[in-house]
Design a protein around this motif. Sequence first.
Motif, PDB file in Angstrom:
ATOM      1  N   GLU A  42     -14.285   7.462   2.171  1.00 26.15           N
ATOM      2  CA  GLU A  42     -12.844   7.154   2.164  1.00 26.15           C
ATOM      3  C   GLU A  42     -11.986   8.396   2.365  1.00 26.15           C
ATOM      4  O   GLU A  42     -10.770   8.301   2.495  1.00 26.15           O
ATOM      5  N   LEU A  43     -12.611   9.565   2.342  1.00 26.51           N
ATOM      6  CA  LEU A  43     -11.845  10.811   2.400  1.00 26.51           C
ATOM      7  C   LEU A  43     -12.204  11.609   3.647  1.00 26.51           C
ATOM      8  O   LEU A  43     -13.232  11.363   4.281  1.00 26.51           O
ATOM      9  N   SER A  44     -11.348  12.590   3.976  1.00 36.64           N
ATOM     10  CA  SER A  44     -11.598  13.380   5.180  1.00 36.64           C
ATOM     11  C   SER A  44     -12.884  14.192   5.025  1.00 36.64           C
ATOM     12  O   SER A  44     -13.232  14.600   3.913  1.00 36.64           O
ATOM     13  N   PRO A  45     -13.599  14.429   6.142  1.00 36.13           N
ATOM     14  CA  PRO A  45     -14.841  15.191   6.041  1.00 36.13           C
ATOM     15  C   PRO A  45     -14.580  16.616   5.600  1.00 36.13           C
ATOM     16  O   PRO A  45     -13.530  17.191   5.907  1.00 36.13           O
ATOM     17  N   TRP A  46     -15.527  17.190   4.891  1.00 34.54           N
ATOM     18  CA  TRP A  46     -15.316  18.502   4.290  1.00 34.54           C
ATOM     19  C   TRP A  46     -16.418  19.479   4.725  1.00 34.54           C
ATOM     20  O   TRP A  46     -16.171  20.579   5.160  1.00 34.54           O
ATOM     21  N   GLY A  47     -17.665  19.078   4.557  1.00 28.76           N
ATOM     22  CA  GLY A  47     -18.789  19.926   5.002  1.00 28.76           C
ATOM     23  C   GLY A  47     -18.973  21.162   4.150  1.00 28.76           C
ATOM     24  O   GLY A  47     -19.445  22.198   4.636  1.00 28.76           O
ATOM     25  N   GLY A  48     -18.626  21.080   2.879  1.00 27.47           N
ATOM     26  CA  GLY A  48     -18.640  22.265   2.035  1.00 27.47           C
ATOM     27  C   GLY A  48     -19.911  22.494   1.245  1.00 27.47           C
ATOM     28  O   GLY A  48     -20.341  23.627   1.066  1.00 27.47           O
ATOM     29  N   CYS A  49     -20.544  21.429   0.762  1.00 30.26           N
ATOM     30  CA  CYS A  49     -21.657  21.628  -0.174  1.00 30.26           C
ATOM     31  C   CYS A  49     -22.976  21.911   0.534  1.00 30.26           C
ATOM     32  O   CYS A  49     -23.868  22.516  -0.036  1.00 30.26           O
ATOM     33  N   ARG A  50     -23.133  21.438   1.760  1.00 32.48           N
ATOM     34  CA  ARG A  50     -24.320  21.617   2.624  1.00 32.48           C
ATOM     35  C   ARG A  50     -25.564  20.889   2.115  1.00 32.48           C
ATOM     36  O   ARG A  50     -26.645  21.090   2.645  1.00 32.48           O
ATOM     37  N   LEU A  51     -25.436  20.072   1.077  1.00 34.73           N
ATOM     38  CA  LEU A  51     -26.615  19.348   0.587  1.00 34.73           C
ATOM     39  C   LEU A  51     -27.131  18.364   1.622  1.00 34.73           C
ATOM     40  O   LEU A  51     -28.297  17.975   1.594  1.00 34.73           O
ATOM     41  N   CYS A  52     -26.259  17.960   2.558  1.00 33.34           N
ATOM     42  CA  CYS A  52     -26.644  16.936   3.529  1.00 33.34           C
ATOM     43  C   CYS A  52     -27.271  17.535   4.789  1.00 33.34           C
ATOM     44  O   CYS A  52     -27.416  16.829   5.784  1.00 33.34           O
ATOM     45  N   ILE A  53     -27.668  18.793   4.748  1.00 30.91           N
ATOM     46  CA  ILE A  53     -28.290  19.407   5.925  1.00 30.91           C
ATOM     47  C   ILE A  53     -29.520  18.628   6.379  1.00 30.91           C
ATOM     48  O   ILE A  53     -30.237  18.054   5.555  1.00 30.91           O
ATOM     49  N   VAL A  54     -29.722  18.631   7.682  1.00 32.09           N
ATOM     50  CA  VAL A  54     -30.890  17.963   8.274  1.00 32.09           C
ATOM     51  C   VAL A  54     -31.456  18.877   9.355  1.00 32.09           C
ATOM     52  O   VAL A  54     -30.811  19.851   9.764  1.00 32.09           O
ATOM     53  N   GLU A  55     -32.656  18.551   9.823  1.00 29.78           N
ATOM     54  CA  GLU A  55     -33.260  19.315  10.909  1.00 29.78           C
ATOM     55  C   GLU A  55     -33.138  18.497  12.194  1.00 29.78           C
ATOM     56  O   GLU A  55     -33.459  17.309  12.204  1.00 29.78           O
ATOM     57  N   VAL A  56     -32.620  19.128  13.238  1.00 26.34           N
ATOM     58  CA  VAL A  56     -32.514  18.463  14.539  1.00 26.34           C
ATOM     59  C   VAL A  56     -33.443  19.187  15.506  1.00 26.34           C
ATOM     60  O   VAL A  56     -33.354  20.416  15.633  1.00 26.34           O
ATOM     61  N   ARG A  57     -34.326  18.432  16.150  1.00 23.29           N
ATOM     62  CA  ARG A  57     -35.308  19.067  17.040  1.00 23.29           C
ATOM     63  C   ARG A  57     -34.593  19.883  18.120  1.00 23.29           C
ATOM     64  O   ARG A  57     -33.661  19.400  18.781  1.00 23.29           O
ATOM     65  N   GLY A  58     -35.016  21.155  18.247  1.00 19.80           N
ATOM     66  CA  GLY A  58     -34.436  22.019  19.277  1.00 19.80           C
ATOM     67  C   GLY A  58     -33.232  22.825  18.797  1.00 19.80           C
ATOM     68  O   GLY A  58     -32.731  23.692  19.511  1.00 19.80           O
ATOM     69  N   TRP A  59     -32.742  22.532  17.599  1.00 23.21           N
ATOM     70  CA  TRP A  59     -31.598  23.281  17.060  1.00 23.21           C
ATOM     71  C   TRP A  59     -32.122  24.375  16.125  1.00 23.21           C
ATOM     72  O   TRP A  59     -33.048  24.128  15.342  1.00 23.21           O
ATOM     73  N   LYS A  60     -31.489  25.564  16.203  1.00 20.70           N
ATOM     74  CA  LYS A  60     -31.938  26.664  15.332  1.00 20.70           C
ATOM     75  C   LYS A  60     -31.419  26.480  13.905  1.00 20.70           C
ATOM     76  O   LYS A  60     -32.113  26.733  12.940  1.00 20.70           O
ATOM     77  N   GLU A  61     -30.164  26.043  13.776  1.00 17.97           N
ATOM     78  CA  GLU A  61     -29.568  25.907  12.447  1.00 17.97           C
ATOM     79  C   GLU A  61     -29.824  24.497  11.892  1.00 17.97           C
ATOM     80  O   GLU A  61     -30.241  23.608  12.634  1.00 17.97           O
ATOM     81  N   LEU A  62     -29.573  24.335  10.600  1.00 24.87           N
ATOM     82  CA  LEU A  62     -29.676  23.022   9.959  1.00 24.87           C
ATOM     83  C   LEU A  62     -28.247  22.492   9.797  1.00 24.87           C
ATOM     84  O   LEU A  62     -27.507  22.955   8.932  1.00 24.87           O
ATOM     85  N   PRO A  63     -27.805  21.557  10.631  1.00 21.88           N
ATOM     86  CA  PRO A  63     -26.414  21.101  10.550  1.00 21.88           C
ATOM     87  C   PRO A  63     -26.157  20.200   9.343  1.00 21.88           C
ATOM     88  O   PRO A  63     -27.072  19.526   8.854  1.00 21.88           O
ATOM     89  N   ALA A  64     -24.917  20.201   8.896  1.00 17.78           N
ATOM     90  CA  ALA A  64     -24.505  19.291   7.814  1.00 17.78           C
ATOM     91  C   ALA A  64     -24.311  17.905   8.432  1.00 17.78           C
ATOM     92  O   ALA A  64     -23.484  17.719   9.329  1.00 17.78           O
ATOM     93  N   ALA A  65     -25.072  16.934   7.937  1.00 19.90           N
ATOM     94  CA  ALA A  65     -25.058  15.595   8.539  1.00 19.90           C
ATOM     95  C   ALA A  65     -23.698  14.912   8.424  1.00 19.90           C
ATOM     96  O   ALA A  65     -23.345  14.083   9.261  1.00 19.90           O
ATOM     97  N   CYS A  66     -22.916  15.264   7.401  1.00 18.03           N
ATOM     98  CA  CYS A  66     -21.652  14.554   7.167  1.00 18.03           C
ATOM     99  C   CYS A  66     -20.555  14.941   8.148  1.00 18.03           C
ATOM    100  O   CYS A  66     -19.543  14.260   8.238  1.00 18.03           O
TER     101      CYS A  66
END
Length: 239
Positions: A42-66
Amino acid sequence: MKEKMVTLVINGKEVTVPEGTTILEAARQAGIYIPTLCHDPELSPWGGCRLCIVEVRGWKELPAACITPVRHGMVVETESPAVRHARYTLIELLLANHPEDCLTCERTGSCVLQDLAYRYGVRRTRFEGEKRNYPIEDSNPFIVRDMNKCILCGLCVRVCNEIMGKAVIDFAYRGVRTKITPPFELPLEKAGCVFCGNCVAVCPVGALFPKPMWGQGRHWEVKKVKTVCPYCGTGCSFY
Ligand code: SF4
Ligand code: FES
Protein backbone atom coordinates in the motif's frame (compact mmCIF):
# COMPACT_ATOMS: atom_id res chain seq x y z
CA MET A 1 -4.62 -0.96 -24.74
CA LYS A 2 -3.69 -4.57 -24.06
CA GLU A 3 -1.21 -5.02 -21.22
CA LYS A 4 2.19 -6.33 -22.30
CA MET A 5 3.00 -9.56 -20.48
CA VAL A 6 6.43 -10.73 -19.40
CA THR A 7 7.44 -14.32 -18.66
CA LEU A 8 10.24 -15.19 -16.25
CA VAL A 9 11.31 -18.16 -14.18
CA ILE A 10 11.42 -17.97 -10.37
CA ASN A 11 12.85 -20.96 -8.50
CA GLY A 12 12.26 -23.09 -11.58
CA LYS A 13 8.61 -22.02 -11.88
CA GLU A 14 7.45 -20.13 -14.99
CA VAL A 15 5.55 -16.98 -14.11
CA THR A 16 3.78 -14.57 -16.50
CA VAL A 17 2.98 -11.09 -15.19
CA PRO A 18 2.26 -7.65 -16.66
CA GLU A 19 5.31 -5.57 -17.67
CA GLY A 20 6.34 -3.29 -14.79
CA THR A 21 5.58 -5.85 -12.10
CA THR A 22 8.38 -6.16 -9.54
CA ILE A 23 10.15 -9.46 -8.90
CA LEU A 24 8.58 -9.46 -5.42
CA GLU A 25 5.04 -9.06 -6.78
CA ALA A 26 5.68 -11.75 -9.40
CA ALA A 27 7.00 -14.14 -6.75
CA ARG A 28 4.02 -13.49 -4.49
CA GLN A 29 1.62 -14.10 -7.36
CA ALA A 30 3.34 -17.46 -7.86
CA GLY A 31 3.11 -18.27 -4.16
CA ILE A 32 6.87 -17.94 -3.64
CA TYR A 33 8.00 -16.38 -0.36
CA ILE A 34 10.56 -13.56 -0.33
CA PRO A 35 11.20 -11.93 3.06
CA THR A 36 10.63 -8.18 3.43
CA LEU A 37 11.13 -5.70 6.23
CA CYS A 38 10.54 -2.32 4.62
CA HIS A 39 7.93 -3.20 2.00
CA ASP A 40 4.18 -2.66 2.11
CA PRO A 41 2.12 -2.99 -1.07
CA GLU A 42 0.00 0.00 0.00
CA LEU A 43 3.02 2.28 0.31
CA SER A 44 5.63 3.66 -2.07
CA PRO A 45 8.61 1.38 -2.75
CA TRP A 46 11.62 2.02 -0.56
CA GLY A 47 14.31 -0.63 -1.15
CA GLY A 48 16.04 0.13 2.12
CA CYS A 49 16.31 -3.07 4.14
CA ARG A 50 17.64 -5.33 1.30
CA LEU A 51 16.15 -8.44 2.93
CA CYS A 52 14.31 -9.12 -0.32
CA ILE A 53 17.48 -9.56 -2.38
CA VAL A 54 17.41 -12.32 -4.98
CA GLU A 55 19.86 -13.83 -7.46
CA VAL A 56 19.24 -13.17 -11.15
CA ARG A 57 21.14 -15.35 -13.61
CA GLY A 58 23.81 -13.29 -15.38
CA TRP A 59 23.64 -10.36 -12.94
CA LYS A 60 26.67 -9.58 -10.76
CA GLU A 61 24.74 -7.88 -7.95
CA LEU A 62 21.82 -9.22 -5.90
CA PRO A 63 18.91 -6.85 -6.67
CA ALA A 64 16.20 -5.95 -4.17
CA ALA A 65 13.09 -7.76 -5.43
CA CYS A 66 10.70 -5.08 -4.13
CA ILE A 67 12.06 -2.37 -6.44
CA THR A 68 13.32 -4.37 -9.43
CA PRO A 69 10.92 -4.78 -12.33
CA VAL A 70 10.77 -8.15 -14.06
CA ARG A 71 12.30 -8.63 -17.49
CA HIS A 72 11.35 -11.14 -20.12
CA GLY A 73 13.40 -14.32 -19.80
CA MET A 74 14.76 -13.49 -16.33
CA VAL A 75 15.82 -16.49 -14.26
CA VAL A 76 15.51 -15.72 -10.54
CA GLU A 77 16.53 -17.70 -7.46
CA THR A 78 15.13 -16.49 -4.15
CA GLU A 79 16.98 -18.83 -1.76
CA SER A 80 20.32 -19.54 -3.46
CA PRO A 81 23.43 -19.95 -1.23
CA ALA A 82 24.57 -16.41 -2.15
CA VAL A 83 21.17 -14.94 -1.26
CA ARG A 84 20.93 -16.85 2.01
CA HIS A 85 24.47 -15.83 2.97
CA ALA A 86 23.76 -12.15 2.24
CA ARG A 87 20.45 -12.28 4.13
CA TYR A 88 22.15 -13.92 7.09
CA THR A 89 24.69 -11.08 7.21
CA LEU A 90 21.99 -8.43 6.86
CA ILE A 91 20.09 -9.88 9.81
CA GLU A 92 23.31 -9.97 11.84
CA LEU A 93 23.90 -6.30 11.02
CA LEU A 94 20.37 -5.38 12.10
CA LEU A 95 20.85 -7.27 15.35
CA ALA A 96 24.22 -5.63 15.99
CA ASN A 97 22.63 -2.49 17.43
CA HIS A 98 19.33 -4.02 18.48
CA PRO A 99 18.49 -4.50 22.17
CA GLU A 100 18.85 -8.14 23.22
CA ASP A 101 15.63 -8.23 25.22
CA CYS A 102 13.57 -10.56 23.04
CA LEU A 103 12.68 -12.60 26.14
CA THR A 104 10.70 -9.74 27.62
CA CYS A 105 9.87 -7.67 24.52
CA GLU A 106 6.13 -7.02 24.03
CA ARG A 107 6.50 -8.06 20.37
CA THR A 108 8.11 -11.41 20.99
CA GLY A 109 6.29 -13.96 18.85
CA SER A 110 5.00 -11.31 16.45
CA CYS A 111 8.25 -9.58 15.46
CA VAL A 112 9.31 -9.88 11.83
CA LEU A 113 13.01 -9.46 12.69
CA GLN A 114 12.76 -12.26 15.25
CA ASP A 115 10.97 -14.47 12.70
CA LEU A 116 13.70 -13.84 10.12
CA ALA A 117 16.51 -14.53 12.58
CA TYR A 118 14.80 -17.83 13.38
CA ARG A 119 14.13 -18.68 9.75
CA TYR A 120 17.73 -18.03 8.64
CA GLY A 121 19.33 -19.52 11.76
CA VAL A 122 20.91 -16.31 13.09
CA ARG A 123 21.48 -17.13 16.76
CA ARG A 124 23.95 -14.36 17.48
CA THR A 125 25.68 -11.58 15.59
CA ARG A 126 29.39 -11.44 14.75
CA PHE A 127 29.26 -7.63 14.73
CA GLU A 128 29.54 -5.24 17.62
CA GLY A 129 27.23 -2.36 16.82
CA GLU A 130 26.68 1.00 18.44
CA LYS A 131 23.96 0.45 21.07
CA ARG A 132 21.40 3.21 21.44
CA ASN A 133 20.08 4.43 24.73
CA TYR A 134 17.00 6.50 23.98
CA PRO A 135 14.37 6.96 26.67
CA ILE A 136 11.08 5.15 25.98
CA GLU A 137 8.49 7.70 24.83
CA ASP A 138 5.10 7.08 26.42
CA SER A 139 3.81 10.51 27.44
CA ASN A 140 0.61 9.99 25.41
CA PRO A 141 -2.16 7.48 26.23
CA PHE A 142 -2.02 5.51 22.96
CA ILE A 143 1.44 4.73 21.57
CA VAL A 144 4.69 3.63 23.20
CA ARG A 145 7.79 4.45 21.11
CA ASP A 146 11.05 2.63 21.85
CA MET A 147 13.47 3.93 19.25
CA ASN A 148 16.22 1.64 20.54
CA LYS A 149 14.36 -1.13 18.68
CA CYS A 150 13.76 0.81 15.47
CA ILE A 151 15.32 -0.77 12.38
CA LEU A 152 14.73 2.35 10.27
CA CYS A 153 12.51 0.60 7.75
CA GLY A 154 10.62 3.86 7.21
CA LEU A 155 7.19 2.16 7.09
CA CYS A 156 5.79 4.41 9.83
CA VAL A 157 7.05 7.53 8.05
CA ARG A 158 5.49 6.49 4.75
CA VAL A 159 2.15 5.41 6.23
CA CYS A 160 1.85 8.69 8.17
CA ASN A 161 2.65 10.69 5.07
CA GLU A 162 1.06 8.70 2.26
CA ILE A 163 -2.05 7.24 3.91
CA MET A 164 -2.82 9.82 6.59
CA GLY A 165 -1.33 12.86 4.80
CA LYS A 166 0.12 13.98 8.12
CA ALA A 167 3.93 13.64 8.01
CA VAL A 168 4.14 13.86 11.81
CA ILE A 169 7.35 11.79 11.89
CA ASP A 170 10.42 11.59 9.67
CA PHE A 171 14.06 10.53 9.62
CA ALA A 172 16.35 12.86 11.55
CA TYR A 173 20.12 12.98 12.14
CA ARG A 174 22.69 10.88 10.28
CA GLY A 175 24.60 7.60 10.45
CA VAL A 176 24.22 5.63 13.68
CA ARG A 177 22.30 8.56 15.19
CA THR A 178 19.58 8.33 12.53
CA LYS A 179 16.22 8.29 14.27
CA ILE A 180 12.51 8.48 13.48
CA THR A 181 11.04 11.42 15.32
CA PRO A 182 8.54 14.26 15.12
CA PRO A 183 10.13 17.64 14.35
CA PHE A 184 12.41 18.96 17.11
CA GLU A 185 11.86 15.68 19.00
CA LEU A 186 8.46 16.90 20.11
CA PRO A 187 6.28 14.28 21.79
CA LEU A 188 3.65 12.86 19.42
CA GLU A 189 0.80 14.63 21.19
CA LYS A 190 2.41 18.01 20.53
CA ALA A 191 3.38 17.27 16.92
CA GLY A 192 -0.07 16.93 15.36
CA CYS A 193 -0.41 13.15 15.71
CA VAL A 194 -4.04 12.00 15.55
CA PHE A 195 -3.19 8.56 17.01
CA CYS A 196 -4.71 6.67 14.11
CA GLY A 197 -2.45 3.72 14.99
CA ASN A 198 -1.32 3.12 11.40
CA CYS A 199 2.35 3.51 12.31
CA VAL A 200 1.98 0.89 15.05
CA ALA A 201 0.19 -1.47 12.68
CA VAL A 202 3.00 -1.38 10.08
CA CYS A 203 5.99 -1.46 12.44
CA PRO A 204 7.66 -4.88 11.99
CA VAL A 205 9.43 -4.83 15.37
CA GLY A 206 8.80 -3.67 18.93
CA ALA A 207 9.66 -0.02 18.31
CA LEU A 208 6.01 1.06 18.28
CA PHE A 209 3.41 -0.55 20.47
CA PRO A 210 -0.21 0.19 21.42
CA LYS A 211 -0.04 1.49 24.97
CA PRO A 212 -3.41 0.02 26.05
CA MET A 213 -2.02 -3.45 25.23
CA TRP A 214 1.33 -2.94 27.00
CA GLY A 215 1.80 -5.69 29.57
CA GLN A 216 -1.63 -7.17 28.80
CA GLY A 217 -0.34 -10.53 27.56
CA ARG A 218 2.01 -12.09 25.05
CA HIS A 219 1.08 -12.22 21.37
CA TRP A 220 -0.15 -15.82 21.59
CA GLU A 221 -2.28 -15.02 24.64
CA VAL A 222 -4.15 -12.18 22.96
CA LYS A 223 -7.14 -12.82 20.72
CA LYS A 224 -7.58 -10.63 17.64
CA VAL A 225 -11.08 -9.19 17.29
CA LYS A 226 -12.64 -6.74 14.88
CA THR A 227 -13.85 -3.84 16.96
CA VAL A 228 -14.04 -0.12 17.36
CA CYS A 229 -11.89 0.43 20.40
CA PRO A 230 -12.77 3.06 22.97
CA TYR A 231 -9.41 4.79 22.55
CA CYS A 232 -9.42 6.36 19.13
CA GLY A 233 -12.61 5.15 17.50
CA THR A 234 -11.08 4.52 14.06
CA GLY A 235 -11.97 0.84 14.03
CA CYS A 236 -8.54 -0.63 13.52
CA SER A 237 -7.48 -3.87 15.18
CA PHE A 238 -3.80 -3.83 15.99
CA TYR A 239 -2.92 -7.50 15.66
FE1 SF4 B 1 10.20 0.92 10.94
FE2 SF4 B 1 9.03 0.74 13.35
FE3 SF4 B 1 11.33 2.13 13.06
FE4 SF4 B 1 9.08 3.09 12.05
S1 SF4 B 1 9.51 2.77 14.22
S2 SF4 B 1 11.06 3.01 11.01
S3 SF4 B 1 7.99 1.23 11.38
S4 SF4 B 1 11.03 -0.08 12.77
FE1 FES C 1 12.91 -4.88 -0.41
FE2 FES C 1 13.24 -3.90 2.07
S1 FES C 1 11.71 -5.25 1.35
S2 FES C 1 14.51 -3.65 0.33
